[in-house]
Design a protein around this motif. Structure first.
Motif, short mmCIF file in Angstrom:
data_model
loop_
_atom_site.label_atom_id
_atom_site.label_comp_id
_atom_site.label_asym_id
_atom_site.label_seq_id
_atom_site.Cartn_x
_atom_site.Cartn_y
_atom_site.Cartn_z
N THR A 7 47.06 40.66 39.70
CA THR A 7 46.19 39.72 38.97
C THR A 7 44.76 40.25 38.95
O THR A 7 44.24 40.66 39.99
CB THR A 7 46.21 38.34 39.64
OG1 THR A 7 47.56 37.94 39.80
CG2 THR A 7 45.49 37.30 38.81
N ARG A 37 40.80 39.92 38.87
CA ARG A 37 39.86 38.90 39.36
C ARG A 37 38.49 39.13 38.73
O ARG A 37 37.98 40.25 38.73
CB ARG A 37 39.74 38.97 40.88
CG ARG A 37 41.04 38.68 41.60
CD ARG A 37 40.81 38.62 43.09
NE ARG A 37 40.11 37.39 43.45
CZ ARG A 37 39.50 37.22 44.64
NH1 ARG A 37 39.48 38.18 45.52
NH2 ARG A 37 38.90 36.08 44.90
N MET A 45 34.44 37.47 38.31
CA MET A 45 33.39 36.51 38.67
C MET A 45 32.43 36.35 37.50
O MET A 45 31.94 37.34 36.96
CB MET A 45 32.63 37.01 39.91
CG MET A 45 31.36 36.24 40.26
SD MET A 45 31.57 34.44 40.40
CE MET A 45 32.56 34.30 41.88
N ARG A 55 40.82 32.37 32.31
CA ARG A 55 42.02 31.87 33.00
C ARG A 55 43.15 31.61 32.01
O ARG A 55 44.31 31.92 32.29
CB ARG A 55 41.70 30.60 33.82
CG ARG A 55 40.88 30.89 35.07
CD ARG A 55 40.88 29.69 36.01
NE ARG A 55 40.20 28.53 35.45
CZ ARG A 55 38.89 28.30 35.55
NH1 ARG A 55 38.12 29.15 36.20
NH2 ARG A 55 38.35 27.23 35.03
N ILE A 80 43.79 35.64 33.58
CA ILE A 80 42.89 36.30 34.55
C ILE A 80 42.48 35.27 35.59
O ILE A 80 42.25 34.10 35.27
CB ILE A 80 41.65 36.85 33.80
CG1 ILE A 80 42.07 38.00 32.87
CG2 ILE A 80 40.58 37.31 34.77
CD1 ILE A 80 40.99 38.44 31.89
N GLU A 81 42.34 35.72 36.86
CA GLU A 81 41.87 34.82 37.91
C GLU A 81 40.35 34.83 37.86
O GLU A 81 39.72 35.79 38.31
CB GLU A 81 42.38 35.34 39.26
CG GLU A 81 42.29 34.36 40.39
CD GLU A 81 42.74 34.98 41.70
OE1 GLU A 81 43.82 35.62 41.72
OE2 GLU A 81 42.01 34.86 42.67
N ALA A 82 39.75 33.81 37.27
CA ALA A 82 38.30 33.83 37.04
C ALA A 82 37.65 32.59 37.63
O ALA A 82 38.20 31.50 37.59
CB ALA A 82 38.00 33.90 35.54
N TYR A 125 35.96 41.59 43.12
CA TYR A 125 36.27 41.36 41.70
C TYR A 125 36.45 42.66 40.94
O TYR A 125 35.79 43.66 41.21
CB TYR A 125 35.16 40.52 41.06
CG TYR A 125 34.96 39.23 41.82
CD1 TYR A 125 35.86 38.18 41.67
CD2 TYR A 125 33.94 39.10 42.75
CE1 TYR A 125 35.72 37.02 42.40
CE2 TYR A 125 33.79 37.94 43.50
CZ TYR A 125 34.69 36.90 43.32
OH TYR A 125 34.56 35.76 44.06
N ASP A 126 37.36 42.63 39.98
CA ASP A 126 37.59 43.81 39.13
C ASP A 126 36.51 43.92 38.06
O ASP A 126 36.18 45.01 37.61
CB ASP A 126 38.96 43.68 38.44
CG ASP A 126 40.08 43.61 39.47
OD1 ASP A 126 40.21 44.56 40.26
OD2 ASP A 126 40.81 42.59 39.49
#
Ligand SMILES: Cc1cc2nc3c(=O)[nH]c(=O)nc-3n(C[C@H](O)[C@H](O)[C@H](O)COP(=O)(O)O)c2cc1C
Length: 169
Positions: free
Chosen positions: A2, A4, A6, A28, A32-34, A48-49
Protein backbone atom coordinates in the motif's frame (compact mmCIF):
# COMPACT_ATOMS: atom_id res chain seq x y z
CA UNK A 1 2.25 -2.86 -1.07
CA UNK A 2 0.00 0.00 0.00
CA UNK A 3 1.31 3.43 -0.92
CA UNK A 4 1.39 5.93 1.94
CA UNK A 5 0.98 9.65 1.35
CA UNK A 6 1.03 12.61 3.75
CA UNK A 7 -0.85 15.77 2.79
CA UNK A 8 0.75 18.45 5.00
CA UNK A 9 -0.81 21.91 5.11
CA UNK A 10 -0.38 25.40 6.52
CA UNK A 11 -3.56 27.34 7.23
CA UNK A 12 -4.76 30.31 9.24
CA UNK A 13 -8.54 30.21 8.94
CA UNK A 14 -9.00 26.52 8.04
CA UNK A 15 -9.91 26.58 4.36
CA UNK A 16 -6.56 25.12 3.25
CA UNK A 17 -7.03 22.34 5.80
CA UNK A 18 -10.33 21.46 4.11
CA UNK A 19 -8.61 21.39 0.70
CA UNK A 20 -5.93 19.06 2.13
CA UNK A 21 -8.62 16.80 3.63
CA UNK A 22 -10.38 16.60 0.26
CA UNK A 23 -7.09 15.76 -1.48
CA UNK A 24 -6.38 13.01 1.09
CA UNK A 25 -9.93 11.61 0.77
CA UNK A 26 -9.60 11.55 -3.03
CA UNK A 27 -6.29 9.68 -2.78
CA UNK A 28 -7.95 7.16 -0.46
CA UNK A 29 -10.72 6.66 -3.03
CA UNK A 30 -7.93 5.69 -5.45
CA UNK A 31 -6.61 3.04 -3.03
CA UNK A 32 -3.78 5.07 -1.47
CA UNK A 33 -3.32 5.24 2.31
CA UNK A 34 -3.44 9.02 2.73
CA UNK A 35 -3.77 11.36 5.71
CA UNK A 36 -3.82 15.13 6.04
CA UNK A 37 -2.15 16.97 8.93
CA UNK A 38 -0.90 20.45 9.83
CA UNK A 39 2.68 20.82 8.53
CA UNK A 40 3.86 21.84 12.01
CA UNK A 41 2.65 18.52 13.45
CA UNK A 42 4.37 16.20 10.97
CA UNK A 43 7.48 15.04 12.81
CA UNK A 44 8.85 12.72 10.13
CA UNK A 45 8.06 12.23 6.45
CA UNK A 46 10.15 9.09 6.04
CA UNK A 47 7.21 6.70 6.59
CA UNK A 48 5.57 8.12 3.42
CA UNK A 49 6.17 7.24 -0.22
CA UNK A 50 5.02 10.66 -1.39
CA UNK A 51 4.17 14.02 0.19
CA UNK A 52 1.82 16.81 -0.84
CA UNK A 53 2.51 20.17 0.80
CA UNK A 54 -0.07 22.95 0.64
CA UNK A 55 -0.13 26.47 2.01
CA UNK A 56 -2.50 29.39 2.15
CA UNK A 57 -1.14 32.62 0.66
CA UNK A 58 -0.81 35.76 2.78
CA UNK A 59 0.67 38.98 1.46
CA UNK A 60 2.22 37.16 -1.45
CA UNK A 61 3.89 34.52 0.66
CA UNK A 62 3.47 30.94 1.78
CA UNK A 63 2.78 30.57 5.49
CA UNK A 64 5.74 30.07 7.78
CA UNK A 65 4.70 26.53 8.76
CA UNK A 66 4.91 25.41 5.13
CA UNK A 67 8.25 27.15 4.55
CA UNK A 68 9.66 25.61 7.73
CA UNK A 69 8.33 22.18 6.77
CA UNK A 70 10.17 22.36 3.44
CA UNK A 71 13.38 23.42 5.19
CA UNK A 72 13.16 20.96 8.08
CA UNK A 73 12.41 17.89 5.98
CA UNK A 74 14.34 18.86 2.84
CA UNK A 75 16.63 15.83 2.78
CA UNK A 76 13.87 13.25 3.17
CA UNK A 77 11.59 15.19 0.81
CA UNK A 78 14.21 15.20 -1.94
CA UNK A 79 14.16 11.42 -1.82
CA UNK A 80 10.38 11.30 -2.21
CA UNK A 81 7.87 12.30 -4.82
CA UNK A 82 6.52 15.70 -3.74
CA UNK A 83 3.70 17.86 -5.08
CA UNK A 84 2.75 21.30 -3.78
CA UNK A 85 -0.27 23.54 -3.88
CA UNK A 86 -1.11 27.09 -2.86
CA UNK A 87 -4.56 28.36 -1.94
CA UNK A 88 -5.42 32.00 -2.02
CA UNK A 89 -7.04 34.01 -4.77
CA UNK A 90 -10.35 35.47 -3.61
CA UNK A 91 -11.69 35.55 -7.16
CA UNK A 92 -12.31 32.92 -9.87
CA UNK A 93 -8.82 33.36 -11.43
CA UNK A 94 -7.45 30.03 -10.14
CA UNK A 95 -10.27 28.17 -11.92
CA UNK A 96 -9.62 30.05 -15.15
CA UNK A 97 -5.86 29.79 -15.57
CA UNK A 98 -2.64 28.44 -14.08
CA UNK A 99 -1.28 30.76 -11.41
CA UNK A 100 2.48 30.70 -10.92
CA UNK A 101 3.88 29.92 -7.47
CA UNK A 102 4.84 32.97 -5.37
CA UNK A 103 8.62 33.35 -4.77
CA UNK A 104 8.57 31.68 -1.33
CA UNK A 105 6.70 28.69 -2.77
CA UNK A 106 9.12 28.54 -5.67
CA UNK A 107 12.08 28.54 -3.28
CA UNK A 108 10.51 25.75 -1.22
CA UNK A 109 9.84 23.76 -4.40
CA UNK A 110 13.50 24.04 -5.43
CA UNK A 111 14.64 23.05 -1.95
CA UNK A 112 12.57 19.85 -1.88
CA UNK A 113 12.66 19.09 -5.63
CA UNK A 114 8.87 19.26 -5.95
CA UNK A 115 7.41 17.95 -9.18
CA UNK A 116 4.47 20.24 -9.74
CA UNK A 117 2.62 23.23 -8.30
CA UNK A 118 -1.02 24.20 -8.55
CA UNK A 119 -2.94 27.19 -7.16
CA UNK A 120 -6.49 26.77 -5.91
CA UNK A 121 -8.94 29.54 -5.10
CA UNK A 122 -9.28 30.51 -1.44
CA UNK A 123 -11.95 31.39 1.08
CA UNK A 124 -12.37 34.31 3.45
CA UNK A 125 -15.62 34.49 5.31
CA UNK A 126 -17.34 36.83 7.76
CA UNK A 127 -15.99 36.48 11.27
CA UNK A 128 -12.33 36.15 10.25
CA UNK A 129 -10.21 37.95 12.81
CA UNK A 130 -7.37 40.30 11.93
CA UNK A 131 -7.25 43.89 10.71
CA UNK A 132 -6.43 43.05 7.09
CA UNK A 133 -9.01 40.27 6.91
CA UNK A 134 -11.69 42.65 8.25
CA UNK A 135 -10.66 45.26 5.69
CA UNK A 136 -11.01 42.77 2.83
CA UNK A 137 -14.43 41.71 4.14
CA UNK A 138 -15.57 45.33 4.56
CA UNK A 139 -14.63 45.96 0.93
CA UNK A 140 -16.85 42.99 0.05
CA UNK A 141 -13.93 41.06 -1.39
CA UNK A 142 -14.45 37.90 0.70
CA UNK A 143 -16.20 34.66 -0.24
CA UNK A 144 -15.47 31.03 -1.00
CA UNK A 145 -13.63 30.62 -4.30
CA UNK A 146 -12.50 27.04 -3.76
CA UNK A 147 -13.29 24.89 -6.79
CA UNK A 148 -13.90 21.46 -5.30
CA UNK A 149 -14.26 19.82 -8.71
CA UNK A 150 -10.87 21.17 -9.77
CA UNK A 151 -9.32 20.02 -6.47
CA UNK A 152 -10.76 16.52 -6.87
CA UNK A 153 -9.62 16.37 -10.49
CA UNK A 154 -6.08 17.42 -9.57
CA UNK A 155 -5.96 14.93 -6.66
CA UNK A 156 -7.21 12.09 -8.89
CA UNK A 157 -4.56 12.88 -11.51
CA UNK A 158 -1.89 13.07 -8.81
CA UNK A 159 -3.05 9.73 -7.40
CA UNK A 160 -2.52 8.25 -10.86
CA UNK A 161 1.03 9.61 -10.95
CA UNK A 162 1.74 8.28 -7.45
CA UNK A 163 0.42 4.84 -8.38
CA UNK A 164 2.56 4.89 -11.52
CA UNK A 165 5.58 5.52 -9.29
CA UNK A 166 5.02 2.26 -7.46
CA UNK A 167 7.19 0.49 -9.98
CA UNK A 168 10.12 2.76 -9.02
CA UNK A 169 9.70 2.31 -5.24
C1 LIG B 1 -4.50 39.51 5.21
C2 LIG B 1 -4.71 38.60 4.03
C3 LIG B 1 -3.76 38.58 3.02
C4 LIG B 1 -3.95 37.74 1.89
N1 LIG B 1 -3.00 37.73 0.92
C5 LIG B 1 -3.20 36.95 -0.19
C6 LIG B 1 -2.24 36.93 -1.24
O1 LIG B 1 -1.20 37.59 -1.19
N2 LIG B 1 -2.50 36.15 -2.34
C7 LIG B 1 -3.65 35.41 -2.44
O2 LIG B 1 -3.85 34.75 -3.44
N3 LIG B 1 -4.55 35.37 -1.42
C8 LIG B 1 -4.35 36.13 -0.31
N4 LIG B 1 -5.27 36.11 0.71
C9 LIG B 1 -6.40 35.18 0.65
C10 LIG B 1 -6.13 33.92 1.46
O3 LIG B 1 -5.02 33.23 0.92
C11 LIG B 1 -7.37 33.01 1.43
O4 LIG B 1 -8.36 33.61 2.22
C12 LIG B 1 -7.07 31.60 1.88
O5 LIG B 1 -8.07 30.72 1.44
C13 LIG B 1 -6.92 31.51 3.37
O6 LIG B 1 -6.56 30.21 3.70
P1 LIG B 1 -6.76 29.61 5.16
O7 LIG B 1 -8.24 29.66 5.47
O8 LIG B 1 -6.24 28.23 5.06
O9 LIG B 1 -5.97 30.46 6.11
C14 LIG B 1 -5.10 36.92 1.82
C15 LIG B 1 -6.05 36.95 2.86
C16 LIG B 1 -5.85 37.76 3.95
C17 LIG B 1 -6.88 37.77 5.05
Amino acid sequence: MTLRVMVAYATKYGSTAEIAELVAATLRDEGIEAAAAPASRVADVRPYDAVILGSALYMGRWRRDARHFARRHRRALRERAVWVFSSGPLDPSASERDIEPVPSARRAMCRIHAREHVTFGGRLEAGAKGRMAKMILEEDRGGDFRDFDAITKWATATAGEIIALRAEL
